[in-house]
Design a protein around this motif. Structure first.
Motif, PDB file in Angstrom:
ATOM      1  N   PHE B  19      22.789 -84.246  47.188  1.00  0.00           N
ATOM      2  CA  PHE B  19      23.120 -82.921  47.716  1.00  0.00           C
ATOM      3  C   PHE B  19      22.025 -82.441  48.675  1.00  0.00           C
ATOM      4  O   PHE B  19      22.308 -81.917  49.744  1.00  0.00           O
ATOM      5  CB  PHE B  19      23.282 -81.909  46.569  1.00  0.00           C
ATOM      6  N   VAL B  22      22.344 -84.095  51.975  1.00  0.00           N
ATOM      7  CA  VAL B  22      23.436 -83.540  52.789  1.00  0.00           C
ATOM      8  C   VAL B  22      23.027 -82.201  53.380  1.00  0.00           C
ATOM      9  O   VAL B  22      23.235 -81.933  54.572  1.00  0.00           O
ATOM     10  CB  VAL B  22      24.723 -83.342  51.935  1.00  0.00           C
ATOM     11  N   SER B  30      31.654 -82.307  56.891  1.00  0.00           N
ATOM     12  CA  SER B  30      31.578 -82.201  55.447  1.00  0.00           C
ATOM     13  C   SER B  30      32.937 -82.018  54.800  1.00  0.00           C
ATOM     14  O   SER B  30      33.665 -81.073  55.084  1.00  0.00           O
ATOM     15  CB  SER B  30      30.676 -81.050  55.025  1.00  0.00           C
ATOM     16  N   GLY B  32      32.766 -82.127  51.559  1.00  0.00           N
ATOM     17  CA  GLY B  32      32.140 -82.027  50.243  1.00  0.00           C
ATOM     18  C   GLY B  32      32.086 -80.604  49.712  1.00  0.00           C
ATOM     19  O   GLY B  32      31.387 -80.326  48.743  1.00  0.00           O
ATOM     20  N   VAL B  33      32.837 -79.727  50.352  1.00  0.00           N
ATOM     21  CA  VAL B  33      32.673 -78.321  50.014  1.00  0.00           C
ATOM     22  C   VAL B  33      33.759 -77.843  49.050  1.00  0.00           C
ATOM     23  O   VAL B  33      34.944 -78.014  49.302  1.00  0.00           O
ATOM     24  CB  VAL B  33      32.702 -77.444  51.288  1.00  0.00           C
ATOM     25  N   GLY B  34      33.318 -77.216  47.968  1.00  0.00           N
ATOM     26  CA  GLY B  34      34.256 -76.749  46.949  1.00  0.00           C
ATOM     27  C   GLY B  34      34.688 -75.320  47.153  1.00  0.00           C
ATOM     28  O   GLY B  34      34.803 -74.561  46.190  1.00  0.00           O
ATOM     29  N   GLU B  35      34.899 -74.933  48.379  1.00  0.00           N
ATOM     30  CA  GLU B  35      35.384 -73.565  48.612  1.00  0.00           C
ATOM     31  C   GLU B  35      36.219 -73.534  49.887  1.00  0.00           C
ATOM     32  O   GLU B  35      36.110 -74.422  50.730  1.00  0.00           O
ATOM     33  CB  GLU B  35      34.215 -72.576  48.703  1.00  0.00           C
ATOM     34  N   ALA B 344      30.236 -86.269  54.772  1.00  0.00           N
ATOM     35  CA  ALA B 344      29.762 -85.933  53.429  1.00  0.00           C
ATOM     36  C   ALA B 344      30.935 -85.718  52.487  1.00  0.00           C
ATOM     37  O   ALA B 344      31.920 -85.076  52.843  1.00  0.00           O
ATOM     38  CB  ALA B 344      28.911 -84.667  53.475  1.00  0.00           C
ATOM     39  N   LEU B 345      30.841 -86.304  51.317  1.00  0.00           N
ATOM     40  CA  LEU B 345      31.809 -86.041  50.252  1.00  0.00           C
ATOM     41  C   LEU B 345      31.062 -86.105  48.926  1.00  0.00           C
ATOM     42  O   LEU B 345      29.876 -86.410  48.891  1.00  0.00           O
ATOM     43  CB  LEU B 345      32.981 -87.028  50.301  1.00  0.00           C
ATOM     44  N   VAL B 346      31.736 -85.808  47.826  1.00  0.00           N
ATOM     45  CA  VAL B 346      31.037 -85.752  46.547  1.00  0.00           C
ATOM     46  C   VAL B 346      31.381 -86.978  45.697  1.00  0.00           C
ATOM     47  O   VAL B 346      32.564 -87.258  45.470  1.00  0.00           O
ATOM     48  CB  VAL B 346      31.385 -84.462  45.771  1.00  0.00           C
ATOM     49  N   ARG B 360      35.312 -87.353  45.555  1.00  0.00           N
ATOM     50  CA  ARG B 360      36.095 -86.136  45.788  1.00  0.00           C
ATOM     51  C   ARG B 360      36.020 -85.760  47.258  1.00  0.00           C
ATOM     52  O   ARG B 360      34.926 -85.635  47.823  1.00  0.00           O
ATOM     53  CB  ARG B 360      35.590 -84.968  44.947  1.00  0.00           C
ATOM     54  N   ALA B 364      39.575 -78.624  52.467  1.00  0.00           N
ATOM     55  CA  ALA B 364      39.369 -77.269  52.984  1.00  0.00           C
ATOM     56  C   ALA B 364      38.523 -77.390  54.251  1.00  0.00           C
ATOM     57  O   ALA B 364      37.367 -76.974  54.309  1.00  0.00           O
ATOM     58  CB  ALA B 364      38.680 -76.400  51.953  1.00  0.00           C
ATOM     59  N   SER B 365      39.105 -78.025  55.256  1.00  0.00           N
ATOM     60  CA  SER B 365      38.409 -78.281  56.521  1.00  0.00           C
ATOM     61  C   SER B 365      39.475 -78.415  57.611  1.00  0.00           C
ATOM     62  O   SER B 365      40.627 -78.704  57.293  1.00  0.00           O
ATOM     63  CB  SER B 365      37.606 -79.585  56.380  1.00  0.00           C
TER      64      SER B 365
END
Lengths: 162, 387
Positions: B19, B22, B30, B32-35, B344-346, B360, B364-365
């Motif tokens: 993290f 990144v 990215s 990788g964003v959870g929002e 970037a991803l998780v 993951r 949301a992009s």
């Protein structure tokens, strides 16, 4: 609204292949549907929305004015005939029939203030059935068709989060 | 030496270093964003600003503004036919995260067990441990679309199980459940007599069928702590606002912890949330339609480049397998992809010990980002295969 139209309305650059993936429809079906919309006039044109202030070599940018026009409606055809005579001028970029204290709202474009003023005084106002006009020159464009005319701001999100 | 043994024993986030990597890198695409990538709709932001202008800068009652609790209760009644008492069965929390934390603390005695499905949101097992409980994993399979089945739940159940933390649509898999699937899970809860802490924060982002809240199922309302919030549906993550509804006794216990730790959720966020409930439906629907298209786009794209991915039914995550890359771990995959292609991803292992062969991907992009990211991943995979 058909989802294909909704996607193109938001971004006309989306290819049939991309739209097919987005909507889980076969590419051939998407292509056929778009063709149908183009042929029957549902899709009129594809064009970019440009922020004039961001164009580097603008030369002398055209001047735009909103013009309120009061007209006398005609027997049988109402406003349509007069409206057609007005919107057929190439200077008239948009023409709307509206409710309220005037009848037509025009967006008129000219090289400079004088050109627009001349259009109003020599072409628009003298027309039979045109009772009155009020001209508002546009000074700055903030938003058009849902798009805000501002350099896109950077995302405030972190690059990664759970 | 000053840190408690319990906290020390929590697994350090294995991917913290990743993290940090990144966060320190520029020009990354990215996923990788959870929002949400949408900014909170303006009418909601404007309401928050107006609340400041009007001098709303104080505490509210511990449970939250009465008007907001009434709004939420009315919403649940009209939307799902669910009836809660706004004063006794509803609590406004600082996000679902707080709701979940105080829920497990309110119900657990030392050593009691909580079923937690895997993969799941990173906080569940640590919160159970912090509350003195023991998390029991319910491992779900990619081949079954990561669904919790009644069989899996029964098999994982042990004596002393108090609750099951259930998240649907799920972060990170996007998996959700039809009403009949939920009925089967509810049946197990009743038979084995445990509570369901139901995290339904992604409920508005369900694409292929209507979302069914667990509490609406026959005989379940007294067995469910219903957790939800404004973050995902209204793109209000930074407002930190959630709520919990459930049986009066549990809610009252949760309120006790809440009043000693949080006091109350921020008043401006609560005022903004009232606007969201009243006038936000149109924006929620528009965002949902957009996410749905992106979901279809990214899942097709991932499968096309050889990253097998089930079609998630909700949230904004795809959870593809990287098995086709011959045993590469998800953390290595994520690190190399970041270094070589700046995507970037998780890594999947963040969401469960059994998920090291998945990653993951948040969709949301923008489309352009998603399109470019798929192209870069394709290039990355092809180069690896040539090695």
């Amino acid at each position: 609204m058909d989802e294909i139209l909704e996607i193109l309305l938001n971004d006309a650059r989306r290819s049939p292949e991309e739209i097919a993936k987005m909507t889980r429809k076969p590419v051939a079906v998407v292509k056929k549907t778009i063709k149908k919309y183009e042929d029957d006039g549902t899709i009129v044109q594809y064009k970019a929305i440009i922020n004039p202030e961001m164009v580097e070599d603008r030369g002398h940018p055209p001047v735009r004015a909103l013009i309120e026009v009061s007209i006398l409606p005609q027997k049988d055809v109402g406003f349509d005939h007069v409206a057609e005579r007005i919107y057929s001028f190439s200077e008239v970029k948009s023409c709307y029939l509206v409710s309220g204290s005037y009848d037509l709202l025009l967006i008129v474009e000219g090289e400079n203030i004088q050109t627009v003023a001349e259009f109003v005084s020599s072409k628009l106002s003298p027309m039979e059935n045109v009772r009155q006009t009020t001209t508002h020159f546009l000074l700055k464009k903030y938003k058009e068709d849902g798009k805000i005319f501002k350099a896109p701001s950077k995302s405030k999100r972190l690059n990664i989060s759970y | 030496m000053y840190v408690s043994k319990l906290v020390e024993s929590l697994p350090p986030s294995g991917i913290r270093a990743f993290f940090d990597l990144v966060l320190g890198m520029k020009d990354v695409i990215s996923l990788g964003v959870g929002e949400p990538d949408f900014v909170t709709p303006w009418n909601i932001r404007e309401k928050a600003i107006y609340s400041y202008e009007q001098g709303y800068t104080s505490y509210t009652s511990n449970k939250g503004l009465a008007e907001l609790r009434k709004d939420i209760v009315d919403f649940l009644k009209s939307r799902y036919g669910l009836q809660y008492d706004w004063d006794k069965e509803m609590l406004v929390t600082v996000g679902v995260s707080e709701g979940l934390d105080i829920a497990v603390r309110a119900i657990l005695n030392r050593g009691e067990k909580v079923l937690v499905h895997e993969p799941c949101f990173v906080a569940y097992a640590p919160l159970v441990k912090l509350a003195g409980g023991e998390p029991i994993p319910v491992i779900t399979e990619a081949s079954e679309g990561f669904k919790v089945t009644p069989e899996k739940l029964q098999k994982a159940w042990k004596k002393g199980t108090k609750a099951f933390i259930f998240n649907y649509p799920c972060n990170p898999t996007g998996t959700s459940y039809t009403k009949s699937e939920l009925l089967a899970i509810a049946k197990v809860a009743k038979k084995l007599d445990f509570l369901i802490l139901s995290d339904e924060v992604y409920d508005e982002l369900t694409y292929d069928f209507d979302h069914t809240p667990m509490a609406t199922l026959p005989g379940m309302k007294d067995r469910v702590v219903y957790l939800n919030g404004f973050s995902k549906a209204y793109a209000m993550t930074g407002f930190r606002l959630g709520w919990a509804a459930g049986p009066e006794k549990i809610l009252s216990a949760m309120t006790k912890i809440h009043q000693y730790t949080i006091m109350c959720a921020p008043i401006s966020s609560q005022m903004a949330a009232r606007e969201a409930i009243k006038n936000g439906a149109k924006d929620v629907l528009a965002m949902k339609r957009e996410y749905n298209r992106r979901r279809n786009f990214i899942v097709t794209g991932l499968n096309d480049i050889g990253l097998e991915c089930h079609m998630p039914q909700g949230a904004f995550y795809a959870f593809p397998s990287i098995k086709s890359l011959g045993g590469m771990s998800s953390l290595d995959f994520a690190k190399e992809l970041l270094e070589k292609e700046k995507v970037a991803l998780v890594p999947g292992n963040a969401f469960g010990s059994q998920c090291a062969d998945h990653v993951r991907i948040s969709y949301a992009s923008s489309y352009d980002n998603l399109k470019e990211a798929v192209a870069r991943m394709k290039r990355f995979i092809e180069k690896r295969k040539k090695r």
